[in-house]
Design a protein around this motif. Structure first.
Motif, PDB file in Angstrom:
ATOM      1  N   PRO A  46       0.854  -1.195   0.000  1.00  0.00           N
ATOM      2  CA  PRO A  46       0.000   0.000   0.000  1.00  0.00           C
ATOM      3  C   PRO A  46       0.889   1.244   0.000  1.00  0.00           C
ATOM      4  O   PRO A  46       1.626   1.476   0.955  1.00  0.00           O
ATOM      5  CB  PRO A  46      -0.783  -0.109   1.315  1.00  0.00           C
ATOM      6  CG  PRO A  46      -0.434  -1.470   1.883  1.00  0.00           C
ATOM      7  CD  PRO A  46       0.883  -1.847   1.311  1.00  0.00           C
ATOM      8  N   VAL A  47       0.849   1.998  -1.064  1.00  0.00           N
ATOM      9  CA  VAL A  47       1.707   3.189  -1.175  1.00  0.00           C
ATOM     10  C   VAL A  47       0.876   4.417  -1.579  1.00  0.00           C
ATOM     11  O   VAL A  47       1.354   5.292  -2.285  1.00  0.00           O
ATOM     12  CB  VAL A  47       2.865   2.949  -2.180  1.00  0.00           C
ATOM     13  CG1 VAL A  47       3.855   1.954  -1.644  1.00  0.00           C
ATOM     14  CG2 VAL A  47       2.342   2.485  -3.549  1.00  0.00           C
ATOM     15  N   ALA A  48      -0.370   4.422  -1.117  1.00  0.00           N
ATOM     16  CA  ALA A  48      -1.273   5.490  -1.540  1.00  0.00           C
ATOM     17  C   ALA A  48      -1.391   6.622  -0.526  1.00  0.00           C
ATOM     18  O   ALA A  48      -2.132   7.572  -0.737  1.00  0.00           O
ATOM     19  CB  ALA A  48      -2.660   4.906  -1.824  1.00  0.00           C
ATOM     20  N   GLY A  49      -0.640   6.528   0.585  1.00  0.00           N
ATOM     21  CA  GLY A  49      -0.728   7.575   1.619  1.00  0.00           C
ATOM     22  C   GLY A  49      -0.176   8.901   1.110  1.00  0.00           C
ATOM     23  O   GLY A  49       0.502   8.958   0.082  1.00  0.00           O
ATOM     24  N   LEU A  50      -0.449   9.955   1.861  1.00  0.00           N
ATOM     25  CA  LEU A  50      -0.054  11.291   1.411  1.00  0.00           C
ATOM     26  C   LEU A  50       1.383  11.646   1.791  1.00  0.00           C
ATOM     27  O   LEU A  50       1.982  12.546   1.206  1.00  0.00           O
ATOM     28  CB  LEU A  50      -1.015  12.336   2.000  1.00  0.00           C
ATOM     29  CG  LEU A  50      -2.485  12.178   1.580  1.00  0.00           C
ATOM     30  CD1 LEU A  50      -3.367  13.153   2.363  1.00  0.00           C
ATOM     31  CD2 LEU A  50      -2.653  12.388   0.081  1.00  0.00           C
ATOM     32  N   GLY A  51       1.919  10.951   2.779  1.00  0.00           N
ATOM     33  CA  GLY A  51       3.310  11.215   3.185  1.00  0.00           C
ATOM     34  C   GLY A  51       3.519  12.631   3.687  1.00  0.00           C
ATOM     35  O   GLY A  51       4.552  13.247   3.431  1.00  0.00           O
ATOM     36  N   THR A  52       2.572  13.145   4.458  1.00  0.00           N
ATOM     37  CA  THR A  52       2.638  14.560   4.863  1.00  0.00           C
ATOM     38  C   THR A  52       3.828  14.860   5.779  1.00  0.00           C
ATOM     39  O   THR A  52       4.266  16.013   5.850  1.00  0.00           O
ATOM     40  CB  THR A  52       1.347  14.987   5.596  1.00  0.00           C
ATOM     41  OG1 THR A  52       1.114  14.071   6.665  1.00  0.00           O
ATOM     42  CG2 THR A  52       0.159  14.986   4.655  1.00  0.00           C
ATOM     43  N   ARG A  53       4.330  13.835   6.452  1.00  0.00           N
ATOM     44  CA  ARG A  53       5.451  14.105   7.365  1.00  0.00           C
ATOM     45  C   ARG A  53       6.730  14.470   6.609  1.00  0.00           C
ATOM     46  O   ARG A  53       7.680  14.920   7.204  1.00  0.00           O
ATOM     47  CB  ARG A  53       5.691  12.913   8.296  1.00  0.00           C
ATOM     48  CG  ARG A  53       4.665  12.869   9.436  1.00  0.00           C
ATOM     49  CD  ARG A  53       4.758  11.594  10.221  1.00  0.00           C
ATOM     50  NE  ARG A  53       4.236  10.463   9.455  1.00  0.00           N
ATOM     51  CZ  ARG A  53       4.334   9.205   9.852  1.00  0.00           C
ATOM     52  NH1 ARG A  53       4.940   8.908  10.975  1.00  0.00           N
ATOM     53  NH2 ARG A  53       3.816   8.231   9.117  1.00  0.00           N
TER      54      ARG A  53
ATOM     55  N   LYS B 155       6.817   9.361  -1.144  1.00  0.00           N
ATOM     56  CA  LYS B 155       7.670   9.007   0.003  1.00  0.00           C
ATOM     57  C   LYS B 155       8.478   7.743  -0.276  1.00  0.00           C
ATOM     58  O   LYS B 155       9.634   7.622   0.114  1.00  0.00           O
ATOM     59  CB  LYS B 155       6.745   8.811   1.210  1.00  0.00           C
ATOM     60  CG  LYS B 155       7.393   8.349   2.462  1.00  0.00           C
ATOM     61  CD  LYS B 155       6.438   8.389   3.648  1.00  0.00           C
ATOM     62  CE  LYS B 155       5.281   7.424   3.506  1.00  0.00           C
ATOM     63  NZ  LYS B 155       4.469   7.357   4.751  1.00  0.00           N
TER      64      LYS B 155
ATOM     65  N   GLN C 263      -6.033   3.634  -5.301  1.00  0.00           N
ATOM     66  CA  GLN C 263      -6.936   3.948  -4.194  1.00  0.00           C
ATOM     67  C   GLN C 263      -7.338   5.404  -4.405  1.00  0.00           C
ATOM     68  O   GLN C 263      -6.472   6.288  -4.387  1.00  0.00           O
ATOM     69  CB  GLN C 263      -6.227   3.784  -2.839  1.00  0.00           C
ATOM     70  CG  GLN C 263      -7.149   4.001  -1.660  1.00  0.00           C
ATOM     71  CD  GLN C 263      -6.414   4.057  -0.318  1.00  0.00           C
ATOM     72  OE1 GLN C 263      -5.251   4.421  -0.244  1.00  0.00           O
ATOM     73  NE2 GLN C 263      -7.092   3.711   0.745  1.00  0.00           N
TER      74      GLN C 263
ATOM     75  N   ALA D  76      -7.556   8.422   0.336  1.00  0.00           N
ATOM     76  CA  ALA D  76      -6.806   7.778   1.421  1.00  0.00           C
ATOM     77  C   ALA D  76      -7.745   7.480   2.590  1.00  0.00           C
ATOM     78  O   ALA D  76      -7.860   8.243   3.543  1.00  0.00           O
ATOM     79  CB  ALA D  76      -5.649   8.671   1.851  1.00  0.00           C
ATOM     80  N   LEU D  77      -8.439   6.358   2.497  1.00  0.00           N
ATOM     81  CA  LEU D  77      -9.441   6.004   3.517  1.00  0.00           C
ATOM     82  C   LEU D  77      -8.892   5.044   4.557  1.00  0.00           C
ATOM     83  O   LEU D  77      -9.639   4.443   5.315  1.00  0.00           O
ATOM     84  CB  LEU D  77     -10.675   5.397   2.841  1.00  0.00           C
ATOM     85  CG  LEU D  77     -11.503   6.359   1.987  1.00  0.00           C
ATOM     86  CD1 LEU D  77     -12.611   5.629   1.244  1.00  0.00           C
ATOM     87  CD2 LEU D  77     -12.091   7.473   2.851  1.00  0.00           C
ATOM     88  N   GLY D  78      -7.580   4.879   4.561  1.00  0.00           N
ATOM     89  CA  GLY D  78      -6.965   4.037   5.584  1.00  0.00           C
ATOM     90  C   GLY D  78      -6.269   2.822   4.989  1.00  0.00           C
ATOM     91  O   GLY D  78      -6.519   2.439   3.841  1.00  0.00           O
TER      92      GLY D  78
ATOM     93  N   ASP E 233       7.356   1.861   4.468  1.00  0.00           N
ATOM     94  CA  ASP E 233       7.904   2.769   5.491  1.00  0.00           C
ATOM     95  C   ASP E 233       8.752   2.033   6.504  1.00  0.00           C
ATOM     96  O   ASP E 233       9.651   2.592   7.091  1.00  0.00           O
ATOM     97  CB  ASP E 233       6.765   3.381   6.319  1.00  0.00           C
ATOM     98  CG  ASP E 233       5.943   4.354   5.547  1.00  0.00           C
ATOM     99  OD1 ASP E 233       6.281   4.603   4.400  1.00  0.00           O
ATOM    100  OD2 ASP E 233       4.957   4.846   6.118  1.00  0.00           O
TER     101      ASP E 233
END
Ligand code: UTP
Length: 298
Positions: A11-18, A28, A106, A109-111, A135
């Motif tokens: 799963p690599v669909a996160g926003l990576g805001t950090r 990311k 995805q 980003a629903l989790g 990560d």
């Protein structure tokens, strides 16, 4: 004995805001640890564990990640002409077989649970599968997922990678409630996502490697239908336990770095830099100097 695991979901669909502002335009997973992007570490680990099909759950703005797996024919032929065999080998090691990679989108980003669920049509109904979070970069021999596949070969069921964490850190993780401790392997009787401080059922945190029974995907189906907020993978695994099916935790041998956080990424850079023959002496000298200067300034 569990059925052979040949597919892994990344799963690599996160926003990576950090990692903003970098992640405005660079996924990311493409951030480089020494000289390899995080995604390559994850792929190498999955290959070592016998994974043959690699399913990426991506999102908008992840184009460079998809391009990364294209064969770089022009680059390969110019390296060949220049006789740069070593670089050619490095490049070829990243080549993937045609058809081995699939990308699924995805749309929101629903989790993590939702991201895994997005890959449902690429798995058959009776097929166990691995989930790898890029990560979490793990130094381990054999690599963590391989340790898990070996342990799963004996236990079947579902299996998560676990490590012991300090009590004040448990609220950042999914945590296992342990029914039976068999040493390296524990049998879980529950699993909670980010327990409130002081309420954690154990100090065994779940990290980003999973081998999941096909029924976990069915649980995600139900969660999808009933969901309001984020769809948690932890809830779908906890449901396995409630239904009387086996869920195990493996205390893997190795060191895990949380490369989704800046501090973890920097630590991993130091650890992986010190592992490289061509870098370790110069890098270690530099680190000694920095520490000596810090101490002198105190
Ligand atoms: P994180 O919780 O680290 O979120 O997701 P993130 O968006 O990647 O990063 P931050 O917190 O904004 O900096 C853990 C993993 O789950 C994936 C992420 O890509 C990451 O690998 N994920 C998370 C999805 O694929 N989809 C989601 O909806 C959520």
């Amino acid at each position: 004995m569990g059925r052979k695991v040949t597919k892994a979901i990344f799963p690599v669909a996160g926003l990576g805001t950090r990692f903003l502002p970098t992640t405005k335009s660079i996924p990311k997973e493409m951030l480089s640890l020494v000289d390899k992007p995080l995604i390559q570490y994850a792929i190498d680990e999955a290959r070592a564990a016998g994974i043959k099909e690699f399913i990426f759950v991506t999102s908008r703005g992840k184009g460079s990640l998809e391009d990364y797996f294209d064969h770089a024919h022009e680059l390969e032929s110019s390296l060949k002409k220049a006789g740069k065999e070593e670089l050619l080998e490095i490049l070829r090691a990243t080549n993937m077989e045609s058809g081995a990679i699939a990308y699924i989108r995805q749309h929101k980003a629903l989790g993590l649970g939702h991201a895994v669920w997005c890959a449902r049509r690429l798995l058959s109904d009776d097929e166990p599968f691995a989930v790898v979070l890029t990560d979490d970069v793990i130094q381990g021999e054999p690599p963590c997922l391989q340790q898990m596949i070996e342990a799963y070969g004996e236990t079947g069921g579902s299996m998560v990678a676990t490590m012991e964490v300090a009590a004040d850190k448990a609220s950042s993780y999914g945590v296992l409630d342990v029914a039976e401790d068999m040493g390296a392997i524990v049998r879980a009787k529950g699993m909670v996502e980010k327990p409130k401080a002081g309420t954690q059922p154990s100090n065994l945190a779940v990290i980003g490697r999973y081998i999941l029974a096909p029924t976990v995907m069915k649980n995600l189906n139900k969660l999808k239908q009933g969901a309001g907020g984020e769809i948690q993978l932890t809830d779908a695994i906890a449901e396995e336990i409630q239904a009387g099916r086996d869920v195990f935790g493996l205390r893997f041998r190795g060191q895990r770095f949380d490369c989704g956080s800046k501090a973890g990424f920097l630590q991993a850079t130091v650890a992986f830099g010190l592992e490289r023959d061509e870098l370790k002496d110069e890098f270690a000298d530099y680190l000694h100097q920095v520490m000596a200067m810090r101490r002198a300034a105190e």
